[in-house]
Structure formats: structure tokens, C-alpha cells
Design a protein around this motif. Structure first.
Motif, short mmCIF file in Angstrom:
data_model
loop_
_atom_site.label_atom_id
_atom_site.label_comp_id
_atom_site.label_asym_id
_atom_site.label_seq_id
_atom_site.Cartn_x
_atom_site.Cartn_y
_atom_site.Cartn_z
N GLY A 140 30.60 43.90 54.79
CA GLY A 140 32.04 44.18 54.68
C GLY A 140 32.79 43.46 53.43
N ARG A 141 32.56 44.45 52.45
CA ARG A 141 32.94 43.61 51.08
C ARG A 141 34.43 44.19 50.96
N VAL A 142 35.07 43.41 49.67
CA VAL A 142 36.46 43.64 49.49
C VAL A 142 36.65 44.07 47.91
N HIS A 143 37.80 44.65 47.56
CA HIS A 143 37.82 45.16 46.30
C HIS A 143 39.31 44.41 46.10
N TYR A 144 39.12 43.55 45.00
CA TYR A 144 40.44 42.91 44.42
C TYR A 144 40.79 44.02 43.18
N HIS A 145 42.25 44.34 43.37
CA HIS A 145 42.55 45.07 42.15
C HIS A 145 42.41 44.08 40.89
N PRO A 146 41.78 44.81 39.87
CA PRO A 146 41.42 44.26 38.72
C PRO A 146 42.92 43.48 37.99
N ASP A 147 44.04 43.70 38.34
CA ASP A 147 45.11 43.08 37.77
C ASP A 147 45.37 41.84 38.51
N SER A 148 44.82 41.61 39.51
CA SER A 148 45.30 40.37 40.30
C SER A 148 44.60 39.17 39.54
N PRO A 149 45.09 38.07 39.65
CA PRO A 149 46.57 37.93 40.07
C PRO A 149 47.56 38.15 39.15
N ALA A 150 48.89 38.77 39.72
CA ALA A 150 49.86 39.03 38.75
C ALA A 150 51.05 38.80 39.56
N LYS A 151 52.24 38.62 38.77
CA LYS A 151 53.68 38.27 39.13
C LYS A 151 54.00 39.50 39.97
N GLY A 152 54.86 39.36 41.35
CA GLY A 152 55.55 40.46 41.98
C GLY A 152 56.33 41.56 41.22
N ALA A 153 57.03 41.03 39.93
CA ALA A 153 57.79 41.93 39.30
C ALA A 153 56.84 42.94 38.52
N GLN A 154 55.59 42.37 38.23
CA GLN A 154 54.62 43.47 37.68
C GLN A 154 54.12 44.38 38.64
N TRP A 155 53.87 43.99 39.72
CA TRP A 155 53.25 44.87 40.86
C TRP A 155 54.43 45.87 40.99
N MET A 156 55.57 45.31 41.04
CA MET A 156 56.70 46.47 41.72
C MET A 156 57.26 47.38 40.77
N LYS A 157 56.94 46.97 39.41
CA LYS A 157 57.37 47.82 38.36
C LYS A 157 57.20 49.12 38.39
N GLN A 158 55.79 49.55 38.92
CA GLN A 158 55.34 50.93 38.94
C GLN A 158 54.33 51.05 40.03
N ILE A 159 54.05 52.15 40.28
CA ILE A 159 52.90 52.51 41.61
C ILE A 159 51.62 51.75 41.12
N VAL A 160 50.83 50.95 42.05
CA VAL A 160 49.86 50.27 41.94
C VAL A 160 48.70 51.35 42.28
N SER A 161 47.75 51.46 41.54
CA SER A 161 46.74 52.41 41.48
C SER A 161 45.34 51.84 41.74
N PHE A 162 44.65 52.07 42.66
CA PHE A 162 43.22 51.50 42.93
C PHE A 162 42.09 52.30 42.22
N ASP A 163 42.39 52.80 40.88
CA ASP A 163 41.46 53.92 40.55
C ASP A 163 40.19 53.35 40.08
N LYS A 164 40.00 51.93 40.03
CA LYS A 164 38.77 51.39 39.65
C LYS A 164 37.70 51.09 40.89
N LEU A 165 38.28 51.38 42.03
CA LEU A 165 37.41 51.06 43.26
C LEU A 165 36.44 52.09 43.50
N LYS A 166 35.14 51.43 43.70
CA LYS A 166 34.02 52.43 43.95
C LYS A 166 33.28 52.46 44.86
N LEU A 167 32.67 53.39 45.44
CA LEU A 167 32.27 53.44 46.88
C LEU A 167 30.44 53.76 46.61
N THR A 168 29.71 52.99 47.66
CA THR A 168 28.24 53.38 47.55
C THR A 168 27.59 53.20 48.84
N ASN A 169 26.66 53.66 49.09
CA ASN A 169 25.60 53.79 50.27
C ASN A 169 24.42 52.74 49.99
#
Lengths: 198, 198
Positions: B81-110
DNA sequence: CCCTTTTCACCTAGGTGGTAAGAT
DNA sequence: ATCTTACCACCTAGGTGAAAAGGG
């Protein structure tokens, strides 16, 4: 706090460090400025940045017959003195010290109207890169300690002349041999390069 | 704190969300999980992360003739049961809210032996992505407040079936039409797609 | 004449589904 | 028969110097 510069081949380069308007309005520095850092507080935050100072107040030209740079007059008006923050800033001391820090995203341009935040330089002028470490002081009155929280490192071997086109064929060949993006221009194995270009 | 999921086309997808061994040992999620965040403390630090829960304890197969998924038995043993941290973490609330947050680096495998930290899933099983926001509590005894500093958001429309090959030609065509990296397989202008595939 | 800009082929690096072969 | 893997051409995205064209 102590810093060592990691790129041994600087003295060989008169660099094509500058240039162009769209689509290619800037270039990376190559070789990349890289440092190894010692003695930070592992748990504290630091900002890492670079800037570039004119080495003198002169303009240069390259004398082809003597293969040397000659003074060609007074410097052009100074370009905006911009700063490049390492994109990982701010980060903990432990993170910075863990491995060599590489400024490979730093880009140079001669476009005075650049609005991408790139470093603006005058072509045919000499520059001294500088490296700065800023301790992010958690105290409320941190402005008072700005001076002591700021350290600057200068490696004279990293001085270079900005150009828009290489003036020396050996520099061109050295860049082609060592920069992966120029592999298309190689005519032999880069491993053999020091030998067959002596 | 409030979060809205930004990708409207999820319900259309049975996703090729899985697979392979080297050189292609994993795949991005496409479409990307994206959120718009409201109500953070602009000056506080937050970590953003995702994980994936099995939707049920079943294994599925695709019935070609009826174009539908059928239960094909009990689930295979659960993957780590792995977890993926958004690579910009940690960051300020202002930064996260400024624009849409995209998890485009998340990768899946079998690949159960994956050592790149990618999310490991079972093919032919259904999953529910979850989105978590963790407030980085500056207090020394922050562990005590772990519960209240942790918020989870679930968007049921983002459920999907992991596969190693698409089971449905319309999904394949939709991915080809919408993913820029699949442009090589397009046979018409993607702008026309909703019309000529109705 | 000297320097700068433009355009180009050719790379690096990495994300797609197709296809055929492999596995069970 | 069904699902998975390996390899591939073909993209995106962007960093090279060469060569030709441009400018003072």
C-alpha cells in the motif's frame, strides 16, 4: 560553512554563453556550475543562488591570427544585474550537502528585454560567476542578521567570456565532445578525444 | 478546507493503468488526477499525497460480447500500500491554492518488486484513488494533533480498473485522441473527435 | 569586416499504443 | 483462451552547433 567547486575543466573554455532571440532566446551554461557544500546546519533552511559580475570595464575581440583576446574598448552599458535561485531553494542543509549541487537550469541570454528571468550578459565581455548561500533565519527580526546569514563564494577559475559564436575551433570541438546534446556533431568516440586533439 | 476534482472525463475510462517491466516498467495516470484547493492557511506548510484503495475484494474480466466487466473471482493478494507525495511537497497553502494541482508525475506499475517508489496495483482489479492533505504542524508535540491535521478527499468518479492492455476500443481511441504522447496514432484532428466517434 | 540572428538537422530524455511473442 | 511482456515506431519537449542570412 565551506564550498568546493566541482568542475575541473573551466580554464579550457571561452564560452558561447549568450544569445539569440526566439525560439532559442537563451542557452544553458556548459559546463554547468557545480559545488559540493560542507558545514551547513542539516536541519536549517538555506537558499542557494548565483549571479555574475563584470570582471572589468572592457569589451573584447578575438584576434584570430594570434589566437588571443584583445581589449576592444570600453564596456557596453551594464545589463540588468539579475540573480538565479537554485530551483530547489529553499531546502534543508542536509539536502544540499547530500550530493553535488548543480546549477544546470541556469540560462544566459543577451536579450535585454528577456522576461523569463534569465541572466542577461553582454557578448564579448568577461564575467565572474558568484555563488551565494543564504541561511533562512527563523527569527522574526531576521532582517537585522541579513549580513551574517549571507555568504558569498567566488571561484576565479570559472571566469569566462560571453560570446554569440565560438571564436576558437578547439573550444567548439571540446563542447561537441563533452556536451551530450551536441553528440550529433561528433565524428569520433568522445573517449578518444583528449588523445586525437592534442 | 475544500477540494474540487478538476477532470471531467473520468467516467469514460477503463484505464490502462499498469504496467510492464523494464525498460517501460510503469505508466503515468492518464487522465491526470487534478484538484483545485480552497480554504488553506496561505502561510502554513502542507504536504499533498495520494494513495489507492481496492474498491472490493474481486478480480474482474472483460466480456467482449457484452462489452462489460464481470466478476472473475476473489481478488489476488493485496499489493504493497504505497503512497505518492506530490513532488512540490511541502509548500505553503498560498502556493497550492494559486493554481490547479496536478499529479502528473504519479506512476503506476504491476511490478511487486518495484524499487522506484511507484504505486503498485493488481491488473484486472478496481481501485479508488484518494487525495490527502496534511498540515505541517509547527508545534513540538505535533504528533498529538496528527488526526486533526490530516484530511482525506475521495471522488468516486475517479474509480477505475487497472489493466495491462485496453479491453475496449473506444477507450483506446479516446486515449489516443486526448493524450499528446499518443499523437502518433491519431488518424484525424482530435478537435473532431467527439463528433466522428459518436 | 565583425558580430548577431535565424533556421535547421540531430541529438537527449522520456511518454504513447501497436504488435507479436510469451506465459499460464 | 486469456492475460502479460518485450520491443518498436512515433510522438512531446527541449538542448546542441552548423550554416546562411542579417545588420551596422
Amino acid at each position: 560553512l565551506n564550498v568546493s567547486q566541482q568542475n575541473a575543466c573551466w580554464h579550457l573554455y571561452l564560452c558561447k554563453y549568450a544569445l539569440f532571440s526566439p525560439p532559442q532566446k537563451s542557452m544553458r551554461m556548459f559546463p554547468t556550475f557545480q559545488v559540493k557544500i560542507f558545514g551547513m546546519d542539516p536541519m536549517a533552511d538555506y537558499m542557494l543562488l548565483m549571479d555574475f559580475l563584470p570582471v572589468d570595464d572592457k569589451r573584447y575581440r578575438y584576434a584570430f591570427h594570434s589566437s588571443s583576446w584583445l581589449v576592444a574598448g570600453k564596456a557596453d552599458p551594464a545589463t540588468p544585474g539579475r540573480v538565479h535561485y537554485h530551483p530547489d531553494s529553499p531546502a534543508k542543509g542536509a539536502q544540499w550537502m547530500k550530493q553535488i549541487v548543480s546549477f544546470d537550469k541556469l540560462k544566459l541570454t543577451n536579450n535585454l528585454l528577456d522576461d523569463n528571468g534569465h541572466i542577461i550578459l553582454n557578448s564579448m565581455h568577461r564575467y565572474q560567476p558568484r555563488f551565494h548561500v543564504v541561511y533562512v533565519d527563523p527569527r522574526k527580526d531576521s532582517e537585522k542578521y541579513a549580513e551574517e546569514n549571507y555568504k558569498t563564494f567566488v571561484f576565479e577559475e570559472t571566469r569566462f567570456t560571453a560570446v554569440t559564436a565560438y571564436q576558437n575551433h578547439r573550444i567548439t570541438q571540446l563542447k561537441i565532445a563533452s556536451n551530450p546534446f551536441a553528440k550529433g556533431f561528433r565524428d569520433c568516440d568522445p573517449e578518444d578525444w583528449p588523445r586525437n586533439h592534442r
